[in-house]
Design an enzyme around this catalytic site. Structure first.
Site, mmCIF file in Angstrom:
data_model
loop_
_atom_site.group_PDB
_atom_site.id
_atom_site.type_symbol
_atom_site.label_atom_id
_atom_site.label_comp_id
_atom_site.label_asym_id
_atom_site.label_seq_id
_atom_site.Cartn_x
_atom_site.Cartn_y
_atom_site.Cartn_z
ATOM 1 C CD GLU A 94 -2.355 1.340 2.848
ATOM 2 O OE1 GLU A 94 -2.201 0.387 3.641
ATOM 3 O OE2 GLU A 94 -3.040 2.328 3.100
ATOM 4 C CG ASP A 107 -7.608 4.734 4.376
ATOM 5 O OD1 ASP A 107 -8.854 4.670 4.447
ATOM 6 O OD2 ASP A 107 -6.971 5.755 4.062
ATOM 7 C CG ASP A 157 -0.374 1.859 6.588
ATOM 8 O OD1 ASP A 157 0.737 1.306 6.582
ATOM 9 O OD2 ASP A 157 -0.588 3.005 6.139
ATOM 10 C CG ASP A 206 -4.706 2.753 8.498
ATOM 11 O OD1 ASP A 206 -4.887 1.896 7.601
ATOM 12 O OD2 ASP A 206 -4.116 3.827 8.292
#
Ligand code: TSJ
Length: 655
Positions: free
Chosen positions: A438, A515, A511, A513
């Site tokens: 990413e 997203d 990540d 998180d």
């Protein structure tokens, strides 16, 4: 009164030693999966009693002490004395490996077969197990324990510590089993609420009208009891699966029948979407990789609908038949089959291999679907389905042309398309790994930090296209997906060819998180829909970067979750600092290599078909038309179940 058995009876138990010695051979693993396997083994027995028509209700309870109990209101297990062994039938069942005869498969027409390892395995791997039988107006009870043999200085598992006692009179009928998984056997002893509830709900859908009560005594009162009973069976299941989609027609098509020894039922509903969701089961066991029953269903579905399309004039004499995929665009189906001696094949044992099943299912579905299509009240729906298939065929043809053009173009300018890919130098696909990373900055770090001999890096800019509601041609025209397809070398959909796979580990690095979770879900959905075998064969992994760095006097150690952090910091004296990583981008190339990419230290989670199904469902909700379920869904489901599936546990799968 409870009576200790004498030493002479210990010999009977020796079979259970084998289970203690190699638990993995019997239940697959001693992690969370194996633990749940114990429960399913017992639950299956209760369900079998219901399938046989002897019980109407089953309950499953998770107790605060870590034990689980399962109950049915059937006939009660046999209590009479086994003619050869001279001990009660129940005792044989719990102390003899593969106890045959009285408890053999001939008692029930159809039985799991995959689980089928027997109640004795559960007993062997439990600290204790109790049996309560309500039969012939009598309540019987018996208890088994893992006990210490002082003389031999070893444990004796599943040892009867009482006789089969008559506790008293009763007006009830049924069987109640309670057991505590042995913590010295299992790394993980906590039953997962979600895992248990999902499977119980599934079993309730698969067994029409059966009432299953799930009680988790560890939960708050409002969340403790869950009761499932579906009068519509798998039709209700299909409505549930389509709950966030828009059906083409309210009707759920129900087809069922029996041919030779094969019993088959299918429920089908079309949606306005384009993807195909077929969920199949054999003897209540999910077959995520399909098999002969699914093949029979598909063959019948395609043939009968083509005949119908000709009959109503949607296809002319000169026209070619429409393809099976065209008739399955937007389909949601649940197919359940009962098979004698099922053979499960494939890497995850998720594919039915019995060759006799295909013609049987094909026959049942052909006959039933033909009847359905002859019924006047079904004409409107049938026409809509044919129209949808005709449209799909047109798009497919256009796609094929576009793809041919793209391919020709590709060959000319292959370099620009995979321009972002930093390939590895090694040429052995089995050893090679593709990291899909990413973001460009993390991609840059990965590129510098990797071992270029076997690790390739493909950075993704921003989020790839949403796969939901996109036809194949649109997916193909998306640059992010095209670079993945080109890098892997397998092509997609009907053209998918696993033997051309250039990287045997495909590792998603995003990540930790929201997203990142979203990107993982989109990628998994893409793999699930267009390269399913890649997932089924265990090639897809999620990379797990550490969440914390603990620094002390220039020395850094990493923790991958809160539990590890606690363990790490507890062992440290003096001053230290804890850094919480918010993203991959915060790590320099060396750190990224050390923590996340180096096979010696990293943690990778292998993605299963179930994960991909879950991701697909998350994406459906995220991208679908219906707004209200979205928020809750993201919050509840955006994290994957991490237990039990790290790289090391499954390396075998690669060989
Ligand atoms: F085996 C077990 F412990 F895993 C287990 C068995 C667990 C649970 C929760 C239920 C059962 C079970 C077994 N429920 N009902 C039965 N039924 C029989 O074993 C049974 C009863 C009667 C007869 C008969 O021929 O009269 C035959 C059988 C196999």
């Amino acid at each position: 009164m409870a009576q200790q058995y004498n030493a002479g009876s210990i010999k009977v138990l020796e079979g259970l030693d084998a289970v203690r010695m190699r638990p993995g051979m019997y239940i697959g693993s001693t992690g969370s999966r194996g633990l749940h396997h114990l429960l399913w083994e017992i639950v299956d027995n209760a369900i079998d009693e219901a399938l046989g028509g002897f019980a109407t209700e089953v309950s499953v309870t998770l107790h605060k002490d870590g034990s689980a109990s399962v109950w049915d209101n059937g006939r009660g297990m046999p209590v009479d004395i086994h003619p050869d062994l001279g001990i009660p039938g129940v005792e044989v069942i719990f102390t003899r490996l593969h106890a045959g005869g009285k408890f053999g498969n001939d008692n029930y027409a159809y039985s799991g077969g995959l689980h089928g390892v027997g109640a004795s395995v559960v007993n062997a791997l439990s600290s204790w197990l109790t049996v309560d039988i309500f039969r012939d107006w009598t309540h019987y009870a018996m208890r088994f324990e893992c006990v210490e043999d002082k003389k031999e200085k070893k444990q004796i598992a599943g040892h009867p510590v009482t006789k089969l006692d008559k506790v008293g009179n009763t007006r009830k009928r049924g069987t109640l089993i309670r057991f505590l998984p042995d913590p010295t056997v299992f790394e993980e002893t906590k039953f997962q609420f979600e895992t248990v509830r999902n499977r119980i709900r599934e079993l309730a859908y698969l067994n029409k009208g059966l009432k299953i009560v799930f009680e988790d005594e560890r939960q708050d009162s409002e969340n403790r009891v869950h009761e499932y009973c579906f009068g519509g069976g798998i039709s209700d299941y299909v409505r549930y699966l389509n709950r966030d989609k828009t059906p083409l027609n309210p009707t759920v098509i129900e087809l069922d029948g029996k041919k030779d020894d094969v019993v088959c039922a299918a429920a089908i509903q079309y949606t306005d979407g384009f993807s195909e969701s077929v969920f199949s089961f054999v003897n209540n066991i999910p077959t995520g990789e399909g098999g002969t029953h699914e093949a029979g269903f598909r063959a019948a579905w395609t043939r009968v609908f083509n005949e119908y399309a000709r009959k109503i004039g949607a296809l002319r004499e000169k026209d070619n038949n429409l393809s099976g995929e065209d008739f399955r665009e937007g389909i949601t189906a649940v197919i359940t089959t009962m098979v004698k001696n099922p053979q499960f094949e494939g890497q995850t044992k998720g594919r039915l291999g019995n060759t006799e099943v295909r013609p049987a299912v094909e026959n049942i579905i052909t006959q039933q679907l033909t009847l359905f299509l002859e019924d006047l009240k079904n004409q409107e729906l049938a026409q809509k389905i044919v129209e949808k298939a005709v449209k799909s065929a047109k798009v497919r043809e256009a796609t094929r042309k576009a793809r041919d053009v793209a391919r020709a173009k590709n060959e000319l300018e292959a370099a620009p398309l995979v321009g972002k890919l930093s390939a590895c130098t090694g040429r052995k696909a089995v050893e090679n790994e593709l990291f899909i990373v990413e973001g460009d900055s993390a991609g840059g770090s990965a590129k510098q930090g990797r071992d270029r001999r076997f690790q390739a890096i493909l950075p993704l800019r921003g989020k790839p296209l949403n796969v939901e509601k996109k036809r194949l041609d649109q997916v193909l025209s998306n640059e992010e997906f095209r670079s993945i397809i080109t890098a892997l070398g397998t092509s997609i959909g009907e053209d998918f060819d696993i033997s051309s796979l250039k990287y045997h580990k495909v590792i998603i690095l995003a990540d930790a998180d929201q997203d990142g979770a979203h990107i993982r879900a989109i990628l998994l959905t893409f793999f699930y829909r267009y390269m399913r075998q890649l997932v089924a064969d265990g090639h897809v992994y999620i990379g797990m970067p550490p969440l914390y760095a603990v620094k002390k006097a220039g020395n850094i150690q990493y923790a991958y979750d809160d539990k590890e952090l606690k363990k790490l910091t507890q062992g440290l004296r003096g001053n230290y600092t804890v850094q919480r990583y918010k993203g991959l981008g915060e790590m320099n190339p060396e750190q990224l290599w050390e923590t996340t990419m180096d096979p010696r230290n990293r943690k990778l989670m292998q993605v299963t078909i179930e994960d991909a199904v879950q991701a697909d469902s998350i994406i459906t909700v995220l991208m679908g038309d219906k707004v209200e379920p979205r928020r809750e869904y993201i919050i509840e489901h955006a994290e994957f179940n991490k237990e039990d599936r790290f790289e090391g546990n499954r390396e075998e799968a690669d060989k």
